[in-house]
Design a protein around this motif. Sequence first.
Motif, PDB file in Angstrom:
ATOM      1  N   SER A   1      -6.216   2.710 -12.896  1.00 26.98           N
ATOM      2  CA  SER A   1      -7.260   2.063 -12.086  1.00 26.98           C
ATOM      3  C   SER A   1      -7.617   2.908 -10.869  1.00 26.98           C
ATOM      4  N   TYR A   2      -6.630   3.648 -10.351  1.00 32.06           N
ATOM      5  CA  TYR A   2      -6.869   4.448  -9.152  1.00 32.06           C
ATOM      6  C   TYR A   2      -7.141   5.915  -9.481  1.00 32.06           C
ATOM      7  N   GLY A   3      -7.463   6.190 -10.734  1.00 35.68           N
ATOM      8  CA  GLY A   3      -7.934   7.525 -11.091  1.00 35.68           C
ATOM      9  C   GLY A   3      -6.838   8.558 -11.317  1.00 35.68           C
TER      10      GLY A   3
ATOM     11  N   VAL B   1      -1.311   6.970  -6.245  1.00 31.16           N
ATOM     12  CA  VAL B   1      -2.719   7.294  -5.988  1.00 31.16           C
ATOM     13  C   VAL B   1      -2.870   8.789  -5.687  1.00 31.16           C
TER      14      VAL B   1
ATOM     15  N   LYS C   1       0.830  -1.194   0.000  1.00 33.85           N
ATOM     16  CA  LYS C   1       0.000   0.000   0.000  1.00 33.85           C
ATOM     17  C   LYS C   1       0.874   1.257   0.000  1.00 33.85           C
TER      18      LYS C   1
ATOM     19  N   VAL D   1      -9.257   9.039  -1.256  1.00 30.82           N
ATOM     20  CA  VAL D   1      -8.974   7.634  -1.016  1.00 30.82           C
ATOM     21  C   VAL D   1      -8.872   7.252   0.467  1.00 30.82           C
ATOM     22  N   ILE D   2      -9.428   8.067   1.313  1.00 35.82           N
ATOM     23  CA  ILE D   2      -9.502   7.627   2.714  1.00 35.82           C
ATOM     24  C   ILE D   2     -10.848   6.931   2.886  1.00 35.82           C
ATOM     25  N   PRO D   3     -10.807   5.688   3.311  1.00 30.92           N
ATOM     26  CA  PRO D   3     -12.080   4.990   3.466  1.00 30.92           C
ATOM     27  C   PRO D   3     -12.913   5.619   4.588  1.00 30.92           C
TER      28      PRO D   3
ATOM     29  N   GLU E   1      -1.248   0.824 -15.500  1.00 29.32           N
ATOM     30  CA  GLU E   1      -2.589   0.283 -15.258  1.00 29.32           C
ATOM     31  C   GLU E   1      -3.024   0.506 -13.806  1.00 29.32           C
ATOM     32  N   TYR E   2      -2.085   0.409 -12.872  1.00 32.15           N
ATOM     33  CA  TYR E   2      -2.412   0.731 -11.482  1.00 32.15           C
ATOM     34  C   TYR E   2      -2.863   2.192 -11.388  1.00 32.15           C
TER      35      TYR E   2
ATOM     36  N   GLU F   1      -5.455  -6.843 -10.706  1.00 32.05           N
ATOM     37  CA  GLU F   1      -4.704  -6.850  -9.448  1.00 32.05           C
ATOM     38  C   GLU F   1      -4.957  -5.538  -8.682  1.00 32.05           C
ATOM     39  N   ALA F   2      -4.916  -4.430  -9.414  1.00 27.66           N
ATOM     40  CA  ALA F   2      -5.114  -3.115  -8.775  1.00 27.66           C
ATOM     41  C   ALA F   2      -6.509  -3.033  -8.149  1.00 27.66           C
ATOM     42  N   LEU F   3      -7.505  -3.519  -8.876  1.00 28.70           N
ATOM     43  CA  LEU F   3      -8.876  -3.456  -8.351  1.00 28.70           C
ATOM     44  C   LEU F   3      -9.057  -4.401  -7.167  1.00 28.70           C
TER      45      LEU F   3
ATOM     46  N   ARG G   1      -4.604  -4.471 -14.149  1.00 28.16           N
ATOM     47  CA  ARG G   1      -5.865  -3.788 -13.782  1.00 28.16           C
ATOM     48  C   ARG G   1      -6.640  -4.609 -12.760  1.00 28.16           C
TER      49      ARG G   1
ATOM     50  N   ARG H   1      -6.858  -5.170  -5.021  1.00 22.10           N
ATOM     51  CA  ARG H   1      -6.164  -4.670  -3.840  1.00 22.10           C
ATOM     52  C   ARG H   1      -6.745  -3.354  -3.338  1.00 22.10           C
ATOM     53  N   ALA H   2      -7.606  -2.737  -4.138  1.00 27.84           N
ATOM     54  CA  ALA H   2      -8.145  -1.422  -3.769  1.00 27.84           C
ATOM     55  C   ALA H   2      -8.848  -1.477  -2.408  1.00 27.84           C
TER      56      ALA H   2
ATOM     57  N   TRP I   1      -6.412  -2.085   0.525  1.00 27.78           N
ATOM     58  CA  TRP I   1      -5.523  -0.955   0.825  1.00 27.78           C
ATOM     59  C   TRP I   1      -6.281   0.325   1.169  1.00 27.78           C
ATOM     60  N   GLY I   2      -7.608   0.285   1.132  1.00 32.03           N
ATOM     61  CA  GLY I   2      -8.365   1.502   1.430  1.00 32.03           C
ATOM     62  C   GLY I   2      -8.357   2.493   0.280  1.00 32.03           C
ATOM     63  N   PHE I   3      -8.131   2.014  -0.955  1.00 28.01           N
ATOM     64  CA  PHE I   3      -8.147   2.893  -2.116  1.00 28.01           C
ATOM     65  C   PHE I   3      -9.469   2.787  -2.875  1.00 28.01           C
TER      66      PHE I   3
ATOM     67  N   ASP J   1     -12.233   4.184  -2.779  1.00 23.35           N
ATOM     68  CA  ASP J   1     -12.856   5.430  -3.209  1.00 23.35           C
ATOM     69  C   ASP J   1     -12.199   6.005  -4.457  1.00 23.35           C
ATOM     70  N   ALA J   2     -10.936   5.633  -4.677  1.00 27.16           N
ATOM     71  CA  ALA J   2     -10.213   6.178  -5.835  1.00 27.16           C
ATOM     72  C   ALA J   2     -10.613   5.479  -7.122  1.00 27.16           C
ATOM     73  N   VAL J   3     -11.115   4.245  -7.004  1.00 28.05           N
ATOM     74  CA  VAL J   3     -11.440   3.470  -8.187  1.00 28.05           C
ATOM     75  C   VAL J   3     -12.622   4.104  -8.903  1.00 28.05           C
TER      76      VAL J   3
ATOM     77  N   GLU K   1     -12.752   6.979 -10.305  1.00 31.91           N
ATOM     78  CA  GLU K   1     -12.838   8.444 -10.205  1.00 31.91           C
ATOM     79  C   GLU K   1     -12.857   9.061 -11.573  1.00 31.91           C
TER      80      GLU K   1
END
Lengths: 254, 175
Positions: A159-161, A131, A124, A249-251, A155-156, B159-161, B157, B163-164, B167-169, B171-173, B175
């Motif tokens: 995927s995370y915007g 991120v 993380k 990205v804070i849950p 891709e990471y 893997e990233a999803l 892609r 782990r989101a 990892w607490g990410f 909310d970023a997915v 966006e």
Amino acid sequence: MVEAFAVASGKGGTGKTTSTVALGMALADRYDVTVVDADTGMANLLFHAGLADVETTLHDVLVEGGVPVAEATYDRFGMSVVPCGTSLAAFEAAEPDRLREVVAELAADTDVLLLDSPATLNSKSAVLPIVLADRVVVVLNPTVPAVSDGLKVQEYALSYGSDIAGTIFNRARGDIEDITAKADRYFEGPTLATVPESDAVQAARSEGVPLFAHAPDCPAADAFRTAAERLSPNDGDADAVAERFRTAVIPDPP
Amino acid sequence: MIPEGELLRSRVLTDLSPALSDVLDRRLDGYALLASRHSLLGDGDERGVITFEAGVPALAYHAGTDRGGPPALSDLGPPPYQFELYALEADALEFPHRADELRVRPGAVAERLADDPALADRTREAAGEAVGRGREDSIEAFLENEAAIEDIRQSAREEALDRATEWGFADAVGE
């Protein structure tokens, strides 16, 4: 105004930190630039920026009750530089998740933030800089492992915007235009520059100074300057960006 | 024989596993200098070198005994070690890596110096994947293989999803 870039590569040894510092110094002509060693596990920005002897580093900021980030920020080569230390104990005590707050604080007071990111996607804390960034600069070498791992970074990020600012092909020997043209089909964003393999890079490293301080007019430095021009940092409202870092990205709390 | 690389880390380690695991995750090209306990006690230059190709140990050589390959690992003895890690471009290691007598199996360092069979398995797996994805191929040939590249992107892609959430990410997915 502020835009945050993560400078990232999927594998070690591509010249990512050299690229981060070179981009920072090139951008510092026009912008207020802050460079952060976001690789808390394998710090080496300090060796590149003549900061090997400093006592206070980002690690001291990332511990509970740590010092303000201003105390770990050093003016070097026209930039603000926030290095990590190399002590194992300091690394183990640091809480990388606090990086979010540090980045938010730094964003309030700079034009361009460059996050030198870990060369791995395995945790993380390693992925967090990607991120947090608005855009990611992917540093590649013209080799199969470097390009395939660079694709994973892309891709990471997507995927995370986070957007892709483009790619830098580092350590190019000879003409690699065919390679960059083919790679361009798979990467978002342009090829920002092809940086030739250069003895000056090694010499600068031995001297413990950035490439731009050692050989500002060498072809490799020119290539990084081109990359910096193509980055065209966006204007952004600093307060809004800082707020986004704090909240993104804070849950939700349980 | 091996040009000087970029120093990444220098510290005394009582357990090599985390460092080797990190090198593997970073697919680092470079080398590590290890000084054994004898050397730490000031008993001469007992340093060994282990090189890494994309994070996988490739060769071992011990300067004190002038032995290479698996015997060099024995010569290093048990931890603690002074461990210095250097990054070096893969091309600079190509020539030393031709010395077959210095080669070690991918999992050997994790097994013998770190006593970590799980890491040895993971290292062997990574070495196998590197061969499987055609490390011997030229970069041009790799970039022509659209299907293989799409596989890499799709897996990353997914893997990233996956782990989101972990990892607490999350909310970023999207966006």
